[in-house]
Write an enzyme that holds these catalytic residues in place. Structure first.
Site, PDB file in Angstrom:
ATOM      1  N   HIS A  22       0.841  -1.212   0.000  1.00  0.00           N
ATOM      2  CA  HIS A  22       0.000   0.000   0.000  1.00  0.00           C
ATOM      3  C   HIS A  22       0.870   1.254   0.000  1.00  0.00           C
ATOM      4  O   HIS A  22       0.595   2.223  -0.702  1.00  0.00           O
ATOM      5  CB  HIS A  22      -0.865   0.063   1.263  1.00  0.00           C
ATOM      6  CG  HIS A  22      -1.932  -0.996   1.377  1.00  0.00           C
ATOM      7  ND1 HIS A  22      -2.085  -1.782   2.487  1.00  0.00           N
ATOM      8  CD2 HIS A  22      -2.909  -1.366   0.521  1.00  0.00           C
ATOM      9  CE1 HIS A  22      -3.122  -2.588   2.320  1.00  0.00           C
ATOM     10  NE2 HIS A  22      -3.636  -2.367   1.129  1.00  0.00           N
ATOM     11  N   LYS A  48     -14.840  -9.208   5.471  1.00  0.00           N
ATOM     12  CA  LYS A  48     -13.586  -9.685   6.057  1.00  0.00           C
ATOM     13  C   LYS A  48     -13.665  -9.539   7.558  1.00  0.00           C
ATOM     14  O   LYS A  48     -14.266  -8.592   8.052  1.00  0.00           O
ATOM     15  CB  LYS A  48     -12.410  -8.824   5.580  1.00  0.00           C
ATOM     16  CG  LYS A  48     -12.214  -8.797   4.102  1.00  0.00           C
ATOM     17  CD  LYS A  48     -11.153  -7.760   3.788  1.00  0.00           C
ATOM     18  CE  LYS A  48     -10.970  -7.576   2.309  1.00  0.00           C
ATOM     19  NZ  LYS A  48     -10.206  -6.390   1.998  1.00  0.00           N
ATOM     20  N   ARG A  97      -2.011  -5.960  -8.270  1.00  0.00           N
ATOM     21  CA  ARG A  97      -0.844  -6.806  -8.005  1.00  0.00           C
ATOM     22  C   ARG A  97      -0.719  -7.923  -9.019  1.00  0.00           C
ATOM     23  O   ARG A  97       0.367  -8.354  -9.372  1.00  0.00           O
ATOM     24  CB  ARG A  97      -0.961  -7.434  -6.603  1.00  0.00           C
ATOM     25  CG  ARG A  97      -0.794  -6.470  -5.470  1.00  0.00           C
ATOM     26  CD  ARG A  97      -1.269  -7.077  -4.196  1.00  0.00           C
ATOM     27  NE  ARG A  97      -2.682  -7.449  -4.300  1.00  0.00           N
ATOM     28  CZ  ARG A  97      -3.442  -7.818  -3.289  1.00  0.00           C
ATOM     29  NH1 ARG A  97      -2.921  -7.926  -2.086  1.00  0.00           N
ATOM     30  NH2 ARG A  97      -4.717  -8.116  -3.465  1.00  0.00           N
ATOM     31  N   SER A 135      -3.049  -7.489   3.072  1.00  0.00           N
ATOM     32  CA  SER A 135      -3.333  -7.303   4.502  1.00  0.00           C
ATOM     33  C   SER A 135      -3.858  -8.598   5.107  1.00  0.00           C
ATOM     34  O   SER A 135      -3.519  -8.942   6.241  1.00  0.00           O
ATOM     35  CB  SER A 135      -4.380  -6.205   4.705  1.00  0.00           C
ATOM     36  OG  SER A 135      -3.874  -4.983   4.276  1.00  0.00           O
TER      37      SER A 135
HETATM   38  O1  PNS Z   1      -8.952  -2.858   0.484  1.00  0.00           O
HETATM   39  P1  PNS Z   1     -10.267  -3.343  -0.032  1.00  0.00           P
HETATM   40  O2  PNS Z   1     -11.087  -3.990   1.077  1.00  0.00           O
HETATM   41  O3  PNS Z   1     -10.165  -4.197  -1.263  1.00  0.00           O
HETATM   42  O4  PNS Z   1     -11.081  -2.012  -0.462  1.00  0.00           O
HETATM   43  C1  PNS Z   1     -12.382  -2.100  -0.966  1.00  0.00           C
HETATM   44  C2  PNS Z   1     -13.061  -0.717  -0.907  1.00  0.00           C
HETATM   45  C3  PNS Z   1     -13.023  -0.167   0.499  1.00  0.00           C
HETATM   46  C4  PNS Z   1     -12.361   0.231  -1.836  1.00  0.00           C
HETATM   47  C5  PNS Z   1     -14.554  -0.897  -1.372  1.00  0.00           C
HETATM   48  O5  PNS Z   1     -15.146  -1.916  -0.618  1.00  0.00           O
HETATM   49  C6  PNS Z   1     -15.363   0.383  -1.238  1.00  0.00           C
HETATM   50  O6  PNS Z   1     -15.237   1.281  -2.042  1.00  0.00           O
HETATM   51  N1  PNS Z   1     -16.200   0.467  -0.176  1.00  0.00           N
HETATM   52  C7  PNS Z   1     -17.033   1.618   0.090  1.00  0.00           C
HETATM   53  C8  PNS Z   1     -18.506   1.294  -0.171  1.00  0.00           C
HETATM   54  C9  PNS Z   1     -18.812   1.383  -1.661  1.00  0.00           C
HETATM   55  O7  PNS Z   1     -18.718   2.426  -2.277  1.00  0.00           O
HETATM   56  N2  PNS Z   1     -19.144   0.225  -2.257  1.00  0.00           N
HETATM   57  C10 PNS Z   1     -19.383   0.104  -3.682  1.00  0.00           C
HETATM   58  C11 PNS Z   1     -18.024  -0.062  -4.386  1.00  0.00           C
HETATM   59  S1  PNS Z   1     -18.224  -0.356  -6.087  1.00  0.00           S
END
Ligand code: PNS
Length: 166
Positions: A22, A48, A97, A135
């Site tokens: 990150h 998660k 990645r 993570s």
């Molecule tokens: O590190 P991660 O868990 O892969 O990140 C995922 C994240 C936080 C970017 C995604 O879950 C997100 O944007 N969550 C906020 C809620 C939202 O907007 N959901 C629709 C996404 S298309």
């Protein structure tokens, strides 16, 4: 469209905890943006089991980037597009990645595009030595007593040790 004077990037994620991968993506983003906001989501698309509270993740990120005035971090609730709009972000950055990341990332980027067509998603690639780090693997290896010192920065390692001792 007039080019903005200052380009603001938003790097959203769970960051539970922030890894060297990150950090690499964040520092690369600063090559193309003037300011970077890391957004720690209270709601992740992936279900998660968390290790650190959102507040702890935010304070760890703050500590990791204490040398970088162009970086700030906030927790956010609800939709990413709403947070991006409120922060005045010009684009969202995500790290890619491997091919295995691609399907999920493409789906999220296109959903966000539907929700707010003005928002662009940029994908950046980490240095190869960080490609296998996630993570969730860091949490698993650390919880099982493995050495994660080459996957996270010293501040994160300390807090992981503290947490797992407790
Ligand atoms: O590190 P991660 O868990 O892969 O990140 C995922 C994240 C936080 C970017 C995604 O879950 C997100 O944007 N969550 C906020 C809620 C939202 O907007 N959901 C629709 C996404 S298309």
């Amino acid at each position: 469209m007039k080019r903005p004077d200052s380009i603001v990037a938003l790097y959203p994620g769970s960051f539970d905890p922030i890894t060297l991968g990150h950090e690499d993506i964040a520092r690369r983003t600063l090559r193309v943006a003037d300011r970077l906001i890391l957004g720690v989501a209270r709601t992740s698309t992936h279900t998660k089991r968390g290790l650190f509270s959102v507040e702890d993740r935010v304070s760890l990120i703050d500590e990791v980037f204490s040398d970088e005035p162009r970086v700030e971090v906030h927790a956010f609730q609800g939709l990413l597009v709403d947070f991006a709009r409120a922060q005045g972000a010009h684009f969202v950055v995500r790290g890619l990645r491997a091919i295995s990341d691609f399907e999920y990332e493409l789906q999220m980027a296109q959903m966000n595009q539907e929700l707010w067509p003005e928002l662009e998603t940029l994908f950046l690639v980490p240095e190869a030595r960080y490609s296998f780090i996630s993570s969730s693997l860091v949490r698993e290896v650390a919880t099982l007593g493995g050495d994660v010192s080459s996957f996270v920065s010293a501040a994160v390692l300390d807090r992981l040790r503290e947490k797992l001792r407790g």
